[in-house]
Every structure is written in C-alpha cells, then in structure tokens.
Write a protein that holds these residues in place. Structure first.
Motif, PDB file in Angstrom:
ATOM      1  N   VAL A 103       0.840  -1.199   0.000  1.00  0.00           N
ATOM      2  CA  VAL A 103       0.000   0.000   0.000  1.00  0.00           C
ATOM      3  C   VAL A 103       0.876   1.251   0.000  1.00  0.00           C
ATOM      4  CG1 VAL A 103      -1.749   1.319   1.254  1.00  0.00           C
ATOM      5  CG2 VAL A 103      -1.896  -1.172   1.170  1.00  0.00           C
ATOM      6  N   HIS A 104       1.934   1.234   0.815  1.00  0.00           N
ATOM      7  CA  HIS A 104       2.824   2.395   0.882  1.00  0.00           C
ATOM      8  C   HIS A 104       3.504   2.641  -0.461  1.00  0.00           C
ATOM      9  CE1 HIS A 104       6.585   4.583   2.146  1.00  0.00           C
ATOM     10  NE2 HIS A 104       5.635   5.349   2.645  1.00  0.00           N
ATOM     11  N   GLN A 105       3.921   1.572  -1.135  1.00  0.00           N
ATOM     12  CA  GLN A 105       4.511   1.730  -2.472  1.00  0.00           C
ATOM     13  C   GLN A 105       3.502   2.344  -3.439  1.00  0.00           C
ATOM     14  OE1 GLN A 105       6.012  -2.062  -3.816  1.00  0.00           O
ATOM     15  NE2 GLN A 105       7.227  -2.382  -1.970  1.00  0.00           N
ATOM     16  N   THR A 106       2.246   1.906  -3.339  1.00  0.00           N
ATOM     17  CA  THR A 106       1.199   2.446  -4.213  1.00  0.00           C
ATOM     18  C   THR A 106       0.959   3.919  -3.924  1.00  0.00           C
ATOM     19  OG1 THR A 106       0.156   0.250  -4.126  1.00  0.00           O
ATOM     20  CG2 THR A 106      -1.151   2.046  -5.054  1.00  0.00           C
ATOM     21  N   MET A 107       0.974   4.292  -2.643  1.00  0.00           N
ATOM     22  CA  MET A 107       0.712   5.683  -2.261  1.00  0.00           C
ATOM     23  C   MET A 107       1.844   6.618  -2.665  1.00  0.00           C
ATOM     24  SD  MET A 107      -1.100   5.522   1.490  1.00  0.00           S
ATOM     25  CE  MET A 107      -2.823   5.061   1.679  1.00  0.00           C
ATOM     26  N   THR A 108       3.023   6.091  -2.862  1.00  0.00           N
ATOM     27  CA  THR A 108       4.159   6.951  -3.221  1.00  0.00           C
ATOM     28  C   THR A 108       4.416   6.983  -4.723  1.00  0.00           C
ATOM     29  OG1 THR A 108       5.617   5.066  -2.736  1.00  0.00           O
ATOM     30  CG2 THR A 108       5.315   6.695  -0.996  1.00  0.00           C
ATOM     31  N   GLN A 109       3.530   6.382  -5.513  1.00  0.00           N
ATOM     32  CA  GLN A 109       3.660   6.452  -6.965  1.00  0.00           C
ATOM     33  C   GLN A 109       3.326   7.856  -7.459  1.00  0.00           C
ATOM     34  OE1 GLN A 109       1.121   3.348  -8.453  1.00  0.00           O
ATOM     35  NE2 GLN A 109       2.594   1.725  -8.047  1.00  0.00           N
ATOM     36  N   ALA A 110       3.799   8.166  -8.649  1.00  0.00           N
ATOM     37  CA  ALA A 110       3.705   9.530  -9.182  1.00  0.00           C
ATOM     38  C   ALA A 110       2.270  10.044  -9.253  1.00  0.00           C
ATOM     39  CB  ALA A 110       4.349   9.582 -10.565  1.00  0.00           C
ATOM     40  N   HIS A 111       1.320   9.223  -9.726  1.00  0.00           N
ATOM     41  CA  HIS A 111      -0.040   9.689  -9.935  1.00  0.00           C
ATOM     42  C   HIS A 111      -0.855   9.755  -8.640  1.00  0.00           C
ATOM     43  CE1 HIS A 111       0.466   9.623 -14.233  1.00  0.00           C
ATOM     44  NE2 HIS A 111       0.898   8.371 -14.186  1.00  0.00           N
ATOM     45  N   VAL A 112      -0.295   9.225  -7.561  1.00  0.00           N
ATOM     46  CA  VAL A 112      -1.050   9.142  -6.315  1.00  0.00           C
ATOM     47  C   VAL A 112      -0.404   9.972  -5.205  1.00  0.00           C
ATOM     48  CG1 VAL A 112      -2.023   7.545  -4.608  1.00  0.00           C
ATOM     49  CG2 VAL A 112      -1.792   6.821  -6.977  1.00  0.00           C
ATOM     50  N   LYS A 113       0.910  10.129  -5.256  1.00  0.00           N
ATOM     51  CA  LYS A 113       1.670  10.748  -4.168  1.00  0.00           C
ATOM     52  C   LYS A 113       1.157  12.142  -3.809  1.00  0.00           C
ATOM     53  CE  LYS A 113       6.387  11.987  -2.847  1.00  0.00           C
ATOM     54  NZ  LYS A 113       7.813  12.013  -3.278  1.00  0.00           N
ATOM     55  N   ASP A 114       0.903  12.963  -4.822  1.00  0.00           N
ATOM     56  CA  ASP A 114       0.490  14.348  -4.563  1.00  0.00           C
ATOM     57  C   ASP A 114      -0.989  14.456  -4.208  1.00  0.00           C
ATOM     58  OD1 ASP A 114       3.055  15.178  -5.144  1.00  0.00           O
ATOM     59  OD2 ASP A 114       2.621  15.464  -7.272  1.00  0.00           O
ATOM     60  N   TYR A 115      -1.699  13.336  -4.295  1.00  0.00           N
ATOM     61  CA  TYR A 115      -3.143  13.353  -4.054  1.00  0.00           C
ATOM     62  C   TYR A 115      -3.512  12.810  -2.670  1.00  0.00           C
ATOM     63  CZ  TYR A 115      -8.005  11.861  -4.442  1.00  0.00           C
ATOM     64  OH  TYR A 115      -9.331  11.656  -4.210  1.00  0.00           O
ATOM     65  N   VAL A 116      -2.851  11.744  -2.272  1.00  0.00           N
ATOM     66  CA  VAL A 116      -3.163  11.108  -0.990  1.00  0.00           C
ATOM     67  C   VAL A 116      -2.670  11.983   0.165  1.00  0.00           C
ATOM     68  CG1 VAL A 116      -2.676   9.085   0.448  1.00  0.00           C
ATOM     69  CG2 VAL A 116      -3.087   8.816  -1.982  1.00  0.00           C
ATOM     70  N   PRO A 117      -3.474  12.149   1.218  1.00  0.00           N
ATOM     71  CA  PRO A 117      -3.013  12.925   2.380  1.00  0.00           C
ATOM     72  C   PRO A 117      -1.707  12.362   2.938  1.00  0.00           C
ATOM     73  CG  PRO A 117      -5.372  12.483   2.561  1.00  0.00           C
ATOM     74  CD  PRO A 117      -4.876  11.698   1.380  1.00  0.00           C
ATOM     75  N   PHE A 118      -0.824  13.263   3.313  1.00  0.00           N
ATOM     76  CA  PHE A 118       0.478  12.858   3.850  1.00  0.00           C
ATOM     77  C   PHE A 118       0.307  11.989   5.092  1.00  0.00           C
ATOM     78  CE2 PHE A 118       4.106  13.880   6.715  1.00  0.00           C
ATOM     79  CZ  PHE A 118       5.089  13.235   5.992  1.00  0.00           C
ATOM     80  N   SER A 119      -0.719  12.303   5.882  1.00  0.00           N
ATOM     81  CA  SER A 119      -0.950  11.536   7.110  1.00  0.00           C
ATOM     82  C   SER A 119      -1.333  10.093   6.803  1.00  0.00           C
ATOM     83  CB  SER A 119      -2.047  12.202   7.948  1.00  0.00           C
ATOM     84  OG  SER A 119      -3.236  12.318   7.192  1.00  0.00           O
ATOM     85  N   TRP A 120      -2.042   9.868   5.688  1.00  0.00           N
ATOM     86  CA  TRP A 120      -2.389   8.501   5.294  1.00  0.00           C
ATOM     87  C   TRP A 120      -1.133   7.706   4.950  1.00  0.00           C
ATOM     88  CZ3 TRP A 120      -7.255   7.695   1.802  1.00  0.00           C
ATOM     89  CH2 TRP A 120      -8.388   8.197   2.464  1.00  0.00           C
ATOM     90  N   ALA A 121      -0.314   8.295   4.080  1.00  0.00           N
ATOM     91  CA  ALA A 121       0.908   7.608   3.658  1.00  0.00           C
ATOM     92  C   ALA A 121       1.818   7.346   4.861  1.00  0.00           C
ATOM     93  CB  ALA A 121       1.637   8.443   2.607  1.00  0.00           C
ATOM     94  N   THR A 122       1.864   8.303   5.784  1.00  0.00           N
ATOM     95  CA  THR A 122       2.703   8.137   6.973  1.00  0.00           C
ATOM     96  C   THR A 122       2.163   7.030   7.872  1.00  0.00           C
ATOM     97  OG1 THR A 122       3.216  10.506   6.892  1.00  0.00           O
ATOM     98  CG2 THR A 122       3.758   9.338   8.916  1.00  0.00           C
ATOM     99  N   MET A 123       0.841   7.003   8.070  1.00  0.00           N
ATOM    100  CA  MET A 123       0.261   5.969   8.931  1.00  0.00           C
ATOM    101  C   MET A 123       0.488   4.574   8.347  1.00  0.00           C
ATOM    102  SD  MET A 123      -3.624   5.393  10.360  1.00  0.00           S
ATOM    103  CE  MET A 123      -3.529   6.604  11.651  1.00  0.00           C
ATOM    104  N   VAL A 124       0.335   4.453   7.029  1.00  0.00           N
ATOM    105  CA  VAL A 124       0.565   3.162   6.381  1.00  0.00           C
ATOM    106  C   VAL A 124       2.020   2.735   6.562  1.00  0.00           C
ATOM    107  CG1 VAL A 124       0.741   2.073   4.114  1.00  0.00           C
ATOM    108  CG2 VAL A 124      -1.327   3.310   4.725  1.00  0.00           C
ATOM    109  N   HIS A 125       2.938   3.700   6.424  1.00  0.00           N
ATOM    110  CA  HIS A 125       4.366   3.404   6.617  1.00  0.00           C
ATOM    111  C   HIS A 125       4.638   2.991   8.058  1.00  0.00           C
ATOM    112  CE1 HIS A 125       8.766   4.732   5.593  1.00  0.00           C
ATOM    113  NE2 HIS A 125       8.638   3.428   5.778  1.00  0.00           N
ATOM    114  N   VAL A 126       4.024   3.707   8.994  1.00  0.00           N
ATOM    115  CA  VAL A 126       4.184   3.378  10.416  1.00  0.00           C
ATOM    116  C   VAL A 126       3.685   1.964  10.697  1.00  0.00           C
ATOM    117  CG1 VAL A 126       3.304   3.904  12.726  1.00  0.00           C
ATOM    118  CG2 VAL A 126       4.145   5.751  11.279  1.00  0.00           C
ATOM    119  N   LYS A 127       2.515   1.631  10.147  1.00  0.00           N
ATOM    120  CA  LYS A 127       1.954   0.295  10.377  1.00  0.00           C
ATOM    121  C   LYS A 127       2.848  -0.793   9.776  1.00  0.00           C
ATOM    122  CE  LYS A 127      -2.967   1.233  11.015  1.00  0.00           C
ATOM    123  NZ  LYS A 127      -4.339   0.796  10.685  1.00  0.00           N
TER     124      LYS A 127
END
Length: 678
Positions: free
Chosen positions: A336-360
């Motif tokens: 999920v974290h890899q998907t959230m950091t892709q070019a078409h998604v990175k600037d769209y997904v809230p930073f807190s979401w990507a961070t929480m997924v990374h934390v988990k």
C-alpha cells in the motif's frame, strides 16, 4: 450486476415502506423518507461533513478567482496591472494551500470514525463521503415525459418529487446498514431513471455535481454514469466508516470490521473495473487501486487481531503463526505504501495517510520479530515427540534459514534458542524505533494519542523482554535475524456489491413496461381504433403480456379494415389502461364487448412494423423460426431485464451496444403455442 427487477404496480411495490425520518426539504412539503437518512444528527461526523462541504465551496471560489486572475495576467500588457494581479495570485494561491491543508486535516481525522470502546486499538483509515449539490429534475423530467412519452408531465410530479427526495436523503446516509440500504436503493433507482429518461444519443440537459472526497475539487458531468459512480464510491466509503467504528477488542466486532472492509474493497474494485475516464481524482484507476489495496491491508490487520484473540494458548506453534500473520500484515501495508508513493497518487493522498501506512508497516514487522522471539525464548525446548512437528513448521518460518547449528539442535538447545530469539528482539526494537521516528514526522499523527500509546507500549514490551534475556556474560555479537516468511490463515476476500439485496420498484412504472416504454424506443403517435366483432371474430392474433402484442392480422378481416397492423401494442381497451395488463385480462375485456364494438388504443414502435407481402412473411418466418416463438414470450419483461449485462448500465465512456433491428414484427403465418386468434 443484475438490474433491479421490474414489477407491475400490483406486484408488491415499495409505496408502503416510504416512511421514516424527515428530510431537510421535506419538512416544508410534508413528504417523508424511510430510515437510513440522518440529516439532523449533530454528531462529530455530521459536523465534519458540513465543514468539508464549506471548505469545498471555498476552494471552488478561490479556484474561480485564480482562473480569472490568470486570464487577466495573460491578457494585459500594463506593467502595473501585471504586478497587482501577480500579488493577487500569490494571495489566492496561499489561501488555496491553507484550505487544502485544512481539508487534509479533516480527512485525517480518523478518530471521529473510531469506536467509543476503552480498549486500545490501532486506528483504521476511513474515507469521508463525496459531497454533492442539490439537483432539481422536475422541469427536465416533465418535459421529457411530455415530449417522448406523450403523457402530461404534470401527472408525474409526485413520482419526480419522490425520486428527488430519495436523492436528497442519500446525501446524508446514517452510518449503519440502513444508510447502506438507502444508497443501494438510490443506486438501483438510477437504473430505471437511465432506462426511462436517458436515450443513447441525447442529453437530458442536467448536470450532476460532485466534489472530490479528498481534495474537494468540484466536478460535473451530464452523464448519469458519473452519478452512479459517485454513489458507488460513497457505498464503499460508508463501509470503511462502519468498519472503523467496530469494537475490535471483541470477536463479533472484528468479524464485522473484516466484513465491512472486504465490502469496501469490493465496491472500489467494482468501480475501477466498470467505470472509466472519471472526471475526479478519487475515482481514477490509480486512486481506486490504492483504496482497494488499503482496504485489503486493513482486513489483514483485523485478521491478525482476530488471531491474537483466538490463539489464547501460548505454545510454540501458535506464536510462530502469530509472527507469520504479523509479517503478512507488514507485507500488504508495504505494498500500500509503495502504491501511495507512486507519481499519480503521491500528490493526491493525504500525507498523514501515507505516513500511517508506513508506520503500520514498520510496526507489524517489529511485531513479527517480537512474536518469533517469544516463541523461541518463552516456550520450552522441543521434546523428541514434538520435534518433527516443530521442525516442519520452522523450516517454513524463515525466508532463509538462520546461521548456526542444525535445526534439530536449535529447537532442543535452550541457549541456541535464546541467541536466535535475542537477534529477533534486536530487530523488533529497531523496527519499533523506526515506526516511532516516522510517526514523529507527521504533525497530524502526533496528535493521535491512541496510535502513540500503541507504538510506545509495543516498544517498551520489546525492550523489557530484551533486558530479560540479555545476560552480562554474553560476549557474542548478536547476529542479524533472518526475515520471517509471511503467511495468513484467512486470505482477505474482495466482496463485490450485492445490489439485489435491496429490492426496488420503478417509481415511474405508470409509464408502462420498460420492454416497450423506454428512452431508447420510439413509437408513432397512438391510434384510436373502433373495432366490431365479425362472424369469424376480430380477425387478429394476440401474444404476450404487458403490453399485449398484435402478432398477426387476417387480411380482409375486421381488424385489418379498422386499420390494425402486425406489431401494434394494445395500451387501452374501452378507456382502461392496458399497458401492464396480462394476456388473459385483455382477452376478457375484448370478449365482454357487445354489438356496439370496442374502442382500443394502439401504438407501433418505429422500425417494428410487420411484413407486408407474402414473400416478406415467408422470409421473416424462416428467419425467426417457430421454435423460438413456442418457447419465448417476446416481450416478457423479466427475461428482457435479466438479459441486460452490467456493462450496459455502467459504461462511463463506452456506448452500450444496442441492436439496430427490432424483433417486434411477428409474421402471422408463424403462430406459436402462446398465440391465440380472436
């Protein structure tokens, strides 16, 4: 998806069920809606929705101002004007950035959707619902009814207002099964609206306005598919909210959370596979793919929590299974974290979401190594009887076998078990610290006390265990523990929406059966025919139900002289509406006429006129075949409805394939078993 079943007005409609909570606008008119709508509840969630709607409106306003300023900047050649406009643009862009940050903070307010239990659980990520503007369909639908169906539009105001009330209600669904049923009911009614009022090559002239669920950017389209897709997105989003609010400290709560997140994944996956070229980013293929993976990961997390409840025994094999289950959760969250950091998604997904997924991801990797250490250090060494089973499990436990003694020695020597357990604990502590470091980088997550408490507790538990097994006389350097092979005993299931679970009746059933009276069909003006019975009857053959079809006309008979033709549909007999009448009912009305005759009203679909010459009849009989006539009723509405595939309902940018030829013209020479001559 099977389309909702079309029913006759007397076949068990939903008129008796349309009672319940009052709508915002229904208070003025006195009309009501059933349960599932919660427009007045002053809860945290409803306040959140209103704040999101307000920010959406402000973002829309700022974007219009920016567009105007940019146009002026490009158009003017005056240096002072350019400086003034540039300053204004800077101000507008700053406002937009602040609004987007405020919206991101709202979307990150996952605690609003969590349960009220005192138990400590890692928060889940729910989605907010897409907002939409009010929609007035009264004039557009009345005009279409008058123009296309030849009926008085004013006579259908009640049905139109009922549909508009249903749409108003689904804007604020309650966060439970009743709210889901309300959204499903509206989605199913959109099938009938599409069939009744949206011809393939003409627009109804109304726009459907929806706001992006995460950015608040407005979008609008004339296509009804945009409305369907947005409602389907909200069905998935509501499932995420229901899943997040379950008490995951209990087995029933965990099962309900698993079911909700699996259904959310199914809704988003169904949307991704059946709709394309979405105008808003939240319904783009990349975003939906990310959401499906996120929901699957949250299901896997719930499965791990379920394992910790069910595996109350603390034996060696149970703890190995917990370690592998945690490794599986880490695996899916990493994806999920890899998907959230892709070019078409990175600037769209809230930073807190990507961070929480990374934390988990880091947190569950730490847990997998912790449970591996507990299995090795707290469980007694394998006996000769237990050794074969433990060896079999341990061979499949690590990705690569650990360095050191043989597997038999490792499992039966307490000191070797302690050394490997210590290596796993060392890695667990490192991953716990990495999870806490990443957590500290996000301002929004730092405010989340529950997450902070969970991470801190797990870290202290690993430190305590490490201190317990660490001996002063240990002079060996703790090695690097091998990675743990991820494995789950319950694979997540992506459950597509079950639209048939909510039965609906076409609100506009008075227009007639959809097999004939739909937006795609056109017919000639209705003809009023006065018919008298001759010595050999009326001289025509009837077939089918709702409406009854004139399948054949005897040349020179009473029906032919009165102007009836093959392919005509009987819609009225002596002033009684027969659009929904069964074959036997129409026959009875015809038989009950006296010497004065009977007055019938018929319509003919354009392109469905029957063959006129004997050669045409012969060719038509050969092409249609009598066998088909014997086994099928041509205008049986249920078989017609069931034959429609989901693609005809859900094509976002694809035109559904429609037959150019009609099969309503049936030759008189091919009379089947279900045709009777009168």
């Amino acid at each position: 998806m099977m389309p909702p079943e079309e029913e006759s007005p007397d076949g068990g409609g939903t008129g008796d069920k349309d009672s319940g909570l009052v709508l915002l606008q229904a208070l003025k008119s006195g009309s009501t809606r059933k349960q599932g709508c919660d427009p007045f509840a002053q809860t945290q969630r409803s306040k959140l929705q209103h704040r999101r709607a307000r920010i959406n409106q402000q973002i829309n306003k700022e974007m219009r101002m920016r567009a105007g300023a940019e146009n002026l900047f490009r158009a003017t050649s005056n240096h002072k004007v350019k400086e003034t406009v540039a300053l204004e643009l800077s101000y507008v862009n700053s406002n937009l950035q602040l609004l987007k940050e405020e919206l991101e903070e709202l979307n990150s307010s996952v605690d609003v959707y969590q349960n009220d239990s005192e138990s400590i659980s890692v928060p889940m990520i729910p989605l907010g619902l897409k907002e939409t503007k009010e929609l007035d369909l009264l004039a557009a639908l009345k005009d279409f009814i008058s123009e296309h169906y030849g009926e008085e539009g004013i006579l259908f105001e009640k049905e139109i207002k009922e549909f508009m009330e249903l749409r108003q209600a689904m804007r604020t669904p309650s966060r439970n099964e009743a709210g889901l049923e309300l959204l499903m009911e509206y989605y199913n009614q959109l099938y009938f609206l599409d069939s009744r009022f949206f011809p393939p090559n003409k627009s109804l002239g109304v726009f459907f306005h929806w706001y992006d669920s995460l950015t608040g950017v407005p979008s609008h389209q004339r296509a009804l598919a945009f409305e369907k897709g947005s409602v389907l997105f909200n069905i998935g989003a509501l499932h995420t909210q229901i899943g997040a609010r379950q008490d995951r400290a209990s087995l029933p709560g965990l099962n309900q959370a698993i079911d909700a997140f699996q259904k959310a994944a199914g809704a988003f996956n169904y949307l991704k596979e059946n709709f394309s070229n979405a105008p808003s980013l939240d319904m783009s293929s990349a975003s939906l793919n990310m959401l499906v993976r996120l929901m699957v990961a949250q299901v896997q997390e719930c499965v791990f929590e379920k394992m910790t409840l069910l595996r109350a025994q603390h034996d060696f094999l149970s703890r190995l299974q917990l370690a592998q289950e945690a490794a599986r959760v880490e695996d899916v969250y990493s994806l999920v974290h890899q998907t959230m950091t892709q070019a078409h998604v990175k600037d769209y997904v809230p930073f807190s979401w990507a961070t929480m997924v990374h934390v988990k991801s880091e947190h569950f990797k730490a847990l997998s190594h912790y449970f591996a250490a507990i299995a090795l250090c707290d469980c007694p060494a394998a006996s000769d009887a237990e050794l074969p089973e433990q060896e079999k499990a341990f061979i499949q436990f690590h990705v690569t076998m650990p360095n050191g003694p043989s597997l038999c020695v490792l499992l039966q020597d307490p000191e070797e078990r302690r050394k490997l357990g210590k290596a796993h604990l060392k890695k667990a502590i490192m991953k716990h610290e990495e999870a806490m470091r990443i957590h500290g980088l996000c301002k929004i997550l730092r405010k989340m006390d529950i997450l902070q408490e969970v991470l801190s507790f797990a870290h202290k538990r690993s430190l305590s265990k490490y201190s317990e097994i660490d001996h002063e006389e240990d002079f060996f350097e703790t090695g690097d523990a091998p990675e743990i092979h991820p494995k789950t005993h319950q694979k997540p299931e992506i459950k597509p929406p079950n639209f048939s679970q909510v039965k609906v009746t076409d609100l506009f059933h008075r227009l007639g059966p959809l097999s004939v009276f739909s937006a795609k069909n056109k017919w000639y003006p209705a003809r009023r025919v006065h018919l008298r019975r001759g010595e050999n009857g009326f001289g025509f053959t009837l077939r089918g139900d709702s409406p009854v079809l004139i399948a054949g006309v005897i040349p020179g008979g009473c029906a032919a002289e009165a102007g009836l033709k093959e392919g005509d549909y009987i819609i009225s007999v002596n002033g009684k509406d027969c659009k929904w009448s069964k074959h036997a009912e129409v026959v009875q009305l015809l038989k009950s006429t006296g010497e004065e005759g009977v007055e019938i009203i018929v319509i003919t679909l354009q392109g469905s006129e029957g063959p006129k010459t004997q050669a045409d009849r012969k060719a038509a009989a050969m092409s249609s075949g009598s066998g088909a006539l014997k086994s099928n009723k041509e205008n049986n509405r249920k078989s017609l409805m069931n034959s429609k595939s989901a693609s005809t309902l859900l094509g976002w940018s694809k035109k559904s394939k429609r037959s150019k030829k009609s099969t309503y013209g049936v030759p008189f020479t091919a009379v089947g078993d279900n045709e009777v001559m009168y």
